[in-house]
Enzyme design. Structure first.
Site, PDB file in Angstrom:
ATOM      1  N   ARG A 163       0.840  -1.220   0.000  1.00 43.57           N
ATOM      2  CA  ARG A 163       0.000   0.000   0.000  1.00 43.57           C
ATOM      3  C   ARG A 163       0.870   1.264   0.000  1.00 43.57           C
ATOM      4  NH1 ARG A 163      -3.158  -3.771  -0.579  1.00 43.57           N
ATOM      5  NH2 ARG A 163      -5.336  -3.782   0.061  1.00 43.57           N
ATOM      6  N   SER A 235     -10.932  -1.370   2.818  1.00 42.06           N
ATOM      7  CA  SER A 235     -10.203  -1.424   4.090  1.00 42.06           C
ATOM      8  C   SER A 235      -9.958  -0.009   4.587  1.00 42.06           C
ATOM      9  CB  SER A 235      -8.843  -2.090   3.889  1.00 42.06           C
ATOM     10  OG  SER A 235      -8.984  -3.380   3.376  1.00 42.06           O
ATOM     11  N   GLU A 332      -5.630   3.514   6.097  1.00 41.91           N
ATOM     12  CA  GLU A 332      -5.148   3.338   4.738  1.00 41.91           C
ATOM     13  C   GLU A 332      -5.814   4.402   3.868  1.00 41.91           C
ATOM     14  OE1 GLU A 332      -5.477   0.160   1.146  1.00 41.91           O
ATOM     15  OE2 GLU A 332      -7.142   0.641   2.422  1.00 41.91           O
TER      16      GLU A 332
HETATM   17  N1  EPU Z   1     -10.216 -11.554   9.729  1.00 42.96           N
HETATM   18  C1  EPU Z   1     -11.011 -11.777  10.831  1.00 42.96           C
HETATM   19  N2  EPU Z   1     -12.096 -10.967  11.022  1.00 42.96           N
HETATM   20  C2  EPU Z   1     -12.433  -9.986  10.144  1.00 42.96           C
HETATM   21  C3  EPU Z   1     -11.617  -9.764   9.014  1.00 42.96           C
HETATM   22  C4  EPU Z   1     -10.509 -10.559   8.830  1.00 42.96           C
HETATM   23  O1  EPU Z   1     -10.753 -12.644  11.656  1.00 42.96           O
HETATM   24  O2  EPU Z   1     -13.436  -9.310  10.358  1.00 42.96           O
HETATM   25  C5  EPU Z   1      -9.085 -12.438   9.499  1.00 42.96           C
HETATM   26  C6  EPU Z   1      -9.366 -13.382   8.335  1.00 42.96           C
HETATM   27  O3  EPU Z   1     -10.012 -14.553   8.735  1.00 42.96           O
HETATM   28  C7  EPU Z   1      -7.988 -13.662   7.811  1.00 42.96           C
HETATM   29  C8  EPU Z   1      -7.242 -12.373   8.082  1.00 42.96           C
HETATM   30  O4  EPU Z   1      -7.952 -11.687   9.103  1.00 42.96           O
HETATM   31  O5  EPU Z   1      -7.361 -14.700   8.539  1.00 42.96           O
HETATM   32  C9  EPU Z   1      -7.105 -11.506   6.851  1.00 42.96           C
HETATM   33  O6  EPU Z   1      -8.394 -11.221   6.314  1.00 42.96           O
HETATM   34  P1  EPU Z   1      -8.662 -11.095   4.736  1.00 42.96           P
HETATM   35  O7  EPU Z   1      -8.060 -12.226   4.004  1.00 42.96           O
HETATM   36  O8  EPU Z   1     -10.116 -10.830   4.560  1.00 42.96           O
HETATM   37  O9  EPU Z   1      -7.795  -9.842   4.288  1.00 42.96           O
HETATM   38  P2  EPU Z   1      -7.455  -8.494   5.022  1.00 42.96           P
HETATM   39  O10 EPU Z   1      -6.057  -8.561   5.489  1.00 42.96           O
HETATM   40  O11 EPU Z   1      -8.505  -8.169   5.991  1.00 42.96           O
HETATM   41  C10 EPU Z   1      -6.473  -7.441   2.814  1.00 42.96           C
HETATM   42  C11 EPU Z   1      -6.617  -6.162   2.046  1.00 42.96           C
HETATM   43  C12 EPU Z   1      -7.911  -6.163   1.243  1.00 42.96           C
HETATM   44  C13 EPU Z   1      -7.880  -7.357   0.287  1.00 42.96           C
HETATM   45  C14 EPU Z   1      -7.705  -8.636   1.122  1.00 42.96           C
HETATM   46  C15 EPU Z   1      -7.545  -9.869   0.256  1.00 42.96           C
HETATM   47  C16 EPU Z   1      -5.438  -4.469   3.328  1.00 42.96           C
HETATM   48  C17 EPU Z   1      -5.552  -3.252   4.171  1.00 42.96           C
HETATM   49  N3  EPU Z   1      -6.594  -5.024   2.944  1.00 42.96           N
HETATM   50  O12 EPU Z   1      -7.531  -7.478   3.770  1.00 42.96           O
HETATM   51  O13 EPU Z   1      -7.938  -4.967   0.487  1.00 42.96           O
HETATM   52  O14 EPU Z   1      -9.058  -7.434  -0.468  1.00 42.96           O
HETATM   53  O15 EPU Z   1      -6.512  -8.537   1.920  1.00 42.96           O
HETATM   54  O16 EPU Z   1      -6.281  -9.850  -0.306  1.00 42.96           O
HETATM   55  O17 EPU Z   1      -4.328  -4.893   3.006  1.00 42.96           O
HETATM   56  C18 EPU Z   1      -8.721  -2.718   0.445  1.00 42.96           C
HETATM   57  O18 EPU Z   1      -7.535  -2.383   0.462  1.00 42.96           O
HETATM   58  O19 EPU Z   1      -9.647  -1.877   0.397  1.00 42.96           O
HETATM   59  C19 EPU Z   1      -9.060  -4.133   0.518  1.00 42.96           C
HETATM   60  C20 EPU Z   1     -10.313  -4.567   0.626  1.00 42.96           C
END
Ligand code: EPU
Length: 336
Positions: A163, A235, A332
């Site tokens: 990012r 996010s 972000e």
């Molecule tokens: N998790 C939870 N509870 C939640 C959300 C997430 O326990 O409410 C856990 C999930 O189970 C998983 C981990 O946290 O083990 C990561 O969650 P997820 O795979 O959904 O991804 P994220 O890290 O929450 C990032 C990006 C997203 C992108 C996803 C998929 C950032 C800030 N966000 O989210 O990007 O779609 O990975 O690659 O890096 C965005 O930037 O707007 C965005 C949506």
């Protein structure tokens, strides 16, 4: 073509749908129009407002917002292995992904359905499901407002990170991105290693481009709210990167905590969504603002929230995470 709007309400131009005004908004479609626009409004504060998908207005904007609207895709070079494209900043990102998938070109399919425009993609190096836009970007074309010159930056000079890019650092507030050049591959290069992607792709019959795009769209639709229905900016927070010792301390107490290696030795990335969730804030609501009930990293406007209310709520969420886990999470989203 240049179109100017004075005292414009921005509610339809930011995905949080907050009601703020800008003194001036200028839509343009040619990079060559920018010198004249800046000459006419010399001295006025300015910034780029692209799709408005990663911004939170907490006040009216007293300056000029610049919005690129040109959507052209030009094929620069069609090799046997690779295809090079030059894409105007105003094209919807997902329209570019759909275009590439329809032509059997690999490289950005995991970035399906990310809201926003092509010109914004390099700024925060949009990423999802193990892929970042910077992996496929070859060059970024922009107008340097201070130098009053059109410039091109090669990928290696863009400072792409998680990012992150030079456009958020040294070039912040200086440039208007007008086009982005991509290098896509004709050779299949499926990247299925993240979360549920492999299973969802297998359920659709295997790793074709079309199946990967469908799987990613399905995963996103199941977790992320549609901005047309519920105001949000994806996010809200970045996933925090912490020292290994901090991660180890937390893992001793919560062995199931998601954590990922980073390019920096001794640093570990945590999942802000998990931290917010485990701090008990998922689905929490304060007036018109809330934490999304299916993805805790997303803050939502249930209708009528001001930017200030969203920001105050975000501070509360971050403070709760800090109190529970001792970890700082930072926005972000661009807060204005
Ligand atoms: N998790 C939870 N509870 C939640 C959300 C997430 O326990 O409410 C856990 C999930 O189970 C998983 C981990 O946290 O083990 C990561 O969650 P997820 O795979 O959904 O991804 P994220 O890290 O929450 C990032 C990006 C997203 C992108 C996803 C998929 C950032 C800030 N966000 O989210 O990007 O779609 O990975 O690659 O890096 C965005 O930037 O707007 C965005 C949506």
């Amino acid at each position: 073509m240049i179109r100017e709007f004075k005292q414009i309400n921005l509610a339809d131009r930011n995905s949080f749908h907050v009601e703020q005004e800008a003194a001036l908004l200028v839509e343009f479609d040619q990079a060559e129009e920018l010198p004249a626009i800046f000459a006419r409004h010399r001295g006025m504060p300015w910034m780029v407002l692209s799709g408005g998908n990663n911004i939170l207005f907490t006040q009216d904007y007293a300056g000029m917002l610049l919005t690129p609207v040109s959507e052209h895709i030009e094929v620069l070079d069609e090799g046997a292995e690779e295809v090079r494209l030059r894409v105007d900043a105003g094209l919807e990102w997902d329209d570019l992904v759909a275009w590439a998938v329809a032509r059997d070109l690999w490289g950005i399919e995991n970035l399906s359905l990310i809201p926003g425009k092509v010109g914004a993609a390099p700024v925060q190096n949009i990423g999802a499901y193990g892929v970042e836009a910077g992996d496929a970007i070859e060059r970024v074309c922009y107008y340097d407002v201070e130098a009053e010159a059109q410039r091109v930056l090669e990928r290696a000079q863009c400072g792409f990170g998680y990012r992150e890019s030079i456009f958020k650092q040294a070039l912040k507030g200086r440039v208007v991105i007008t086009a982005v050049e991509f290098r896509l591959s004709r050779r299949p290069m499926p990247r299925l290693g993240y979360g549920d992607v492999e299973r969802e792709v297998a359920a659709r019959g295997g790793a074709t481009l079309g199946n990967i795009r469908e799987a990613i769209c399905a995963i996103r639709r199941s977790k992320l709210p549609d901005t047309a229905v519920l105001g949000n900016a994806g996010s809200f927070f970045k996933n925090p990167v912490v020292e290994r010792a901090v991660a180890d301390r937390l893992l001793a107490e919560w062995p199931e905590m998601p954590h990922y290696p980073t390019a920096e030795a001794g640093r570990v990335k945590l999942a802000a969504g998990w931290l917010i969730d485990r701090a008990g804030w998922k689905g929490m609501r304060r007036g018109a603002v809330g934490v999304h009930e299916r993805q805790a990293l997303v803050l939502v406007n249930h209708g009528g929230a001001t930017g200030g209310e969203v920001l105050a709520f975000a501070h509360e969420v971050a403070a709760a995470v800090k109190a529970r886990f001792g970890v700082e999470i930072t926005p972000e989203v661009n807060v204005i």
